[in-house]
Design a protein around this motif. Structure first.
Motif, mmCIF file in Angstrom:
data_model
loop_
_atom_site.group_PDB
_atom_site.id
_atom_site.type_symbol
_atom_site.label_atom_id
_atom_site.label_comp_id
_atom_site.label_asym_id
_atom_site.label_seq_id
_atom_site.Cartn_x
_atom_site.Cartn_y
_atom_site.Cartn_z
ATOM 1 N N GLU A 4 5.585 18.901 43.906
ATOM 2 C CA GLU A 4 3.985 18.659 43.902
ATOM 3 C C GLU A 4 2.995 18.816 45.084
ATOM 4 O O GLU A 4 2.104 19.316 45.135
ATOM 5 C CB GLU A 4 3.929 17.255 43.043
ATOM 6 C CG GLU A 4 4.441 17.162 41.781
ATOM 7 C CD GLU A 4 4.238 15.885 41.238
ATOM 8 O OE1 GLU A 4 3.308 15.482 40.484
ATOM 9 O OE2 GLU A 4 5.082 14.997 41.474
ATOM 10 N N VAL A 5 3.817 18.330 45.950
ATOM 11 C CA VAL A 5 2.843 18.153 47.216
ATOM 12 C C VAL A 5 3.878 18.536 48.753
ATOM 13 O O VAL A 5 4.837 18.068 48.502
ATOM 14 C CB VAL A 5 2.484 16.855 47.562
ATOM 15 C CG1 VAL A 5 1.750 16.601 48.985
ATOM 16 C CG2 VAL A 5 1.458 16.287 46.574
ATOM 17 N N LEU A 6 3.277 19.390 49.427
ATOM 18 C CA LEU A 6 4.050 20.055 50.545
ATOM 19 C C LEU A 6 3.286 19.132 51.849
ATOM 20 O O LEU A 6 1.961 19.565 51.684
ATOM 21 C CB LEU A 6 3.847 21.419 50.799
ATOM 22 C CG LEU A 6 4.434 21.972 52.017
ATOM 23 C CD1 LEU A 6 6.114 21.753 52.171
ATOM 24 C CD2 LEU A 6 4.066 23.399 52.028
ATOM 25 N N VAL A 7 3.965 18.349 52.598
ATOM 26 C CA VAL A 7 3.515 18.113 53.766
ATOM 27 C C VAL A 7 4.033 18.777 54.794
ATOM 28 O O VAL A 7 5.143 19.016 55.109
ATOM 29 C CB VAL A 7 3.889 16.345 54.090
ATOM 30 C CG1 VAL A 7 3.314 16.008 55.525
ATOM 31 C CG2 VAL A 7 3.536 15.619 52.848
ATOM 32 N N ILE A 8 2.984 19.494 55.774
ATOM 33 C CA ILE A 8 3.429 20.325 56.839
ATOM 34 C C ILE A 8 3.318 19.327 58.216
ATOM 35 O O ILE A 8 2.371 18.928 58.718
ATOM 36 C CB ILE A 8 2.361 21.287 57.015
ATOM 37 C CG1 ILE A 8 2.560 22.488 55.696
ATOM 38 C CG2 ILE A 8 2.811 22.574 58.367
ATOM 39 C CD1 ILE A 8 1.419 23.467 55.703
ATOM 40 N N GLY A 9 4.670 19.153 58.731
ATOM 41 C CA GLY A 9 4.834 18.303 59.885
ATOM 42 C C GLY A 9 5.317 17.115 59.553
ATOM 43 O O GLY A 9 5.033 16.208 58.942
ATOM 44 N N ALA A 10 6.451 16.863 60.577
ATOM 45 C CA ALA A 10 7.216 15.617 60.249
ATOM 46 C C ALA A 10 6.959 14.811 61.432
ATOM 47 O O ALA A 10 8.056 13.968 62.021
ATOM 48 C CB ALA A 10 8.695 15.839 60.105
ATOM 49 N N GLY A 11 5.889 14.640 62.087
ATOM 50 C CA GLY A 11 5.445 13.508 62.951
ATOM 51 C C GLY A 11 5.134 12.371 62.297
ATOM 52 O O GLY A 11 5.208 12.177 60.957
ATOM 53 N N ILE A 12 4.532 11.344 62.899
ATOM 54 C CA ILE A 12 4.436 10.111 62.306
ATOM 55 C C ILE A 12 3.048 9.939 61.203
ATOM 56 O O ILE A 12 3.512 9.455 60.020
ATOM 57 C CB ILE A 12 3.921 8.977 63.381
ATOM 58 C CG1 ILE A 12 5.272 8.754 64.311
ATOM 59 C CG2 ILE A 12 3.758 7.656 62.685
ATOM 60 C CD1 ILE A 12 6.354 8.275 63.613
ATOM 61 N N THR A 19 5.672 9.248 52.698
ATOM 62 C CA THR A 19 6.392 8.066 52.389
ATOM 63 C C THR A 19 5.461 7.266 51.288
ATOM 64 O O THR A 19 5.988 6.709 50.151
ATOM 65 C CB THR A 19 6.633 7.003 53.553
ATOM 66 O OG1 THR A 19 7.427 7.509 54.515
ATOM 67 C CG2 THR A 19 7.215 5.462 52.923
ATOM 68 N N ARG A 20 4.195 7.233 51.578
ATOM 69 C CA ARG A 20 3.290 6.872 50.402
ATOM 70 C C ARG A 20 3.265 7.581 49.159
ATOM 71 O O ARG A 20 3.150 7.105 48.099
ATOM 72 C CB ARG A 20 1.828 6.874 51.275
ATOM 73 C CG ARG A 20 1.476 5.888 52.332
ATOM 74 C CD ARG A 20 0.413 4.935 52.041
ATOM 75 N NE ARG A 20 0.137 3.762 53.022
ATOM 76 C CZ ARG A 20 -0.803 2.853 53.253
ATOM 77 N NH1 ARG A 20 -1.624 3.279 52.162
ATOM 78 N NH2 ARG A 20 -0.605 2.157 53.910
ATOM 79 N N LEU A 21 3.244 8.818 49.442
ATOM 80 C CA LEU A 21 3.394 9.662 47.972
ATOM 81 C C LEU A 21 4.560 9.376 47.318
ATOM 82 O O LEU A 21 4.364 9.222 45.881
ATOM 83 C CB LEU A 21 3.092 11.073 48.539
ATOM 84 C CG LEU A 21 1.830 11.421 49.267
ATOM 85 C CD1 LEU A 21 1.641 13.087 49.691
ATOM 86 C CD2 LEU A 21 0.672 11.289 48.084
ATOM 87 N N ALA A 22 5.637 9.460 48.174
ATOM 88 C CA ALA A 22 7.013 9.205 47.229
ATOM 89 C C ALA A 22 6.997 7.863 46.658
ATOM 90 O O ALA A 22 7.404 7.837 45.529
ATOM 91 C CB ALA A 22 7.957 9.419 48.257
ATOM 92 N N GLU A 23 6.461 7.054 47.493
ATOM 93 C CA GLU A 23 6.471 5.499 46.880
ATOM 94 C C GLU A 23 5.686 5.526 45.560
ATOM 95 O O GLU A 23 5.871 4.754 44.523
ATOM 96 C CB GLU A 23 5.902 4.543 47.721
ATOM 97 C CG GLU A 23 6.971 4.104 48.857
ATOM 98 C CD GLU A 23 6.417 3.398 49.769
ATOM 99 O OE1 GLU A 23 5.217 3.164 49.854
ATOM 100 O OE2 GLU A 23 7.319 2.930 50.910
ATOM 101 N N ALA A 24 4.688 6.391 45.555
ATOM 102 C CA ALA A 24 3.828 6.472 44.384
ATOM 103 C C ALA A 24 4.441 7.431 43.008
ATOM 104 O O ALA A 24 3.613 7.594 42.104
ATOM 105 C CB ALA A 24 2.403 6.865 44.665
ATOM 106 N N GLY A 25 5.697 8.037 43.503
ATOM 107 C CA GLY A 25 6.473 8.866 42.438
ATOM 108 C C GLY A 25 5.875 10.083 42.506
ATOM 109 O O GLY A 25 6.163 11.060 41.582
#
Length: 400
Positions: A4-12, A19-25
């Motif tokens: 559903e969502v791609l986040v580019i970059g595993a910085g803070i 984390t917020r998106l995953a917690e929202a399902g």
């Protein structure tokens, strides 16, 4: 691969957002070009198990910093000796403290008084009896920017917008435990750089060496300079976004851990007011010296190889004059293709750029990273955390 969502970059910022998106399902995948998570957090651990040293983010600022909620922290150790180098001569920091305008007092005054629009830090210092070359270099090292280009108003407003509280802390066991803790429950793919990002409303195609990642939305958390340099190409990026990215160039930074043949006789912290070495520190009984240099000092450190590095250290830490350099560990953030700098300071003429870079495009492209909050919050770890949370909230709102 689809998500559903791609986040580019595993910085803070990216890890906070994911984390917020995953917690929202929300099904979320994080891709990171480097072989590790953490972005500009990088911890050096001596082979003999000695205390860790930080080659990226240095300390946790403030007793209310959200970092305290994620990992164990402790009060940052205080040096038993603090010195300043001026005219290539070291003297106790106390001598600087006894001058009418020590740099930290001027910094506190700027934060309290604020400044006018279009006024640089050096302009502000000049209006208060300057020039103060030591204070000017202090601001340069704290903010990784030329004080002639550094916005005095942006510095003051960023500090006023900080809710992290007071004090300085370190992460027990090393700062890199923070991104590792955040990434533990996420789908993170390291060693997977996005080379080209294509998009249309509601659809994203990210080209990586491992193949194409398809998503409905994307959060770009890499520094804007990475896009400007073409390391990450974003197709059809609106002109106003590209212009904002160009205005948000990160300040130069270079950090070095130098392992020496002699153990330090004291725990010391040295500020090089001459602009050649930034901040230099050592710990009693340890063979390492740490150099954290920004802006022009970063170029000096980068160029100081072999005897030059020994000479630089000998001025800041005289005990190193009798030592041989056994090894060096370098984090050259200015030359790193996935950072292109230390962090983004509020610069004159770029006051609107952070907000413009942060604006979503067509409810499909979203942006995070400390550059998006420059001038409203300090561009340090708490700023990165805030930016990731803001981007997640915007994306969730767009998803309804």
């Amino acid at each position: 691969m689809r998500t559903e969502v791609l986040v580019i970059g595993a910085g803070i910022s990216g890890l906070t957002c994911a984390t917020r998106l995953a917690e929202a399902g929300v099904r979320t995948v994080v891709v990171e070009a480097r072989s590790r998570v953490g972005g500009r957090i990088r911890t050096f651990r001596p082979a003999d198990g000695g205390p860790s040293l930080e080659l990226g983010a240095q300390v946790v600022h403030g007793d209310r910093n959200p970092v305290h909620e994620i990992v164990k922290t402790e009060t940052a150790p205080r040096p038993t000796a603090a010195r300043v180098v001026s005219g290539r001569v070291g003297r106790p920091m106390g001598a600087l403290a006894r001058t009418p305008n020590p740099p930290w007092a001027l910094e506190a005054r700027l934060n309290a008084e604020g400044a006018g629009a279009g006024e640089s830090v050096n302009d502000w210092l000049g209006d208060r009896g300057g020039p103060y070359p030591v204070a000017s270099e202090w601001f340069r090292q704290i903010w990784a920017a030329d004080p002639d280009r550094l916005s005095a108003r942006g510095v003051a407003e960023a500090q006023r917008g900080d809710t992290a509280g007071r004090g300085e802390f370190v992460v027990s066991g090393g700062f890199d435990l923070l991104p590792r803790r955040l990434a533990a429950r996420l789908d993170v793919r390291t060693g997977c750089p996005v080379q080209v990002l294509g998009w249309s409303p509601g659809r994203v195609d990210a080209q990586t060496p491992a193949g194409v990642v398809e998503a409905e939305r994307v959060v770009v958390t890499v520094p804007p300079s990475v896009v400007t340099h073409g390391t990450l190409t974003v197709k059809d990026l609106p002109d106003h976004k590209a212009e904002a990215a160009r205005a948000l160039a990160g300040g130069d930074g270079c950090c070095v851990v130098v392992t020496l043949s002699v153990l330090a006789p004291e725990t010391a912290s040295v500020f090089d007011a001459d602009g050649a070495g930034g901040f230099v520190s050592c710990r009693e009984g340890r063979p390492e010296a740490l150099i954290v240099a920004r802006d022009a000092a970063a170029a000096c450190v980068r160029a100081a190889t072999g005897p030059g590095l020994s000479a630089l250290l000998a001025v800041a830490l005289p005990w190193t004059a009798r030592a041989r350099v056994l090894d060096t560990e370098v984090a050259d953030w200015g030359a790193d293709p996935w950072s292109r700098g230390a962090f983004t300071a509020p610069l004159l003429g770029a006051e609107r750029a952070p907000a413009v870079w942060a604006e979503p495009v067509a409810d499909t492209l979203f942006f995070a990273g400390e550059a998006t909050v420059s001038g409203t919050r300090p561009p340090w770890v708490q700023g990165a955390i805030a930016s990731g949370a803001i981007a997640a909230d915007r994306l969730l709102e767009a998803m309804g």
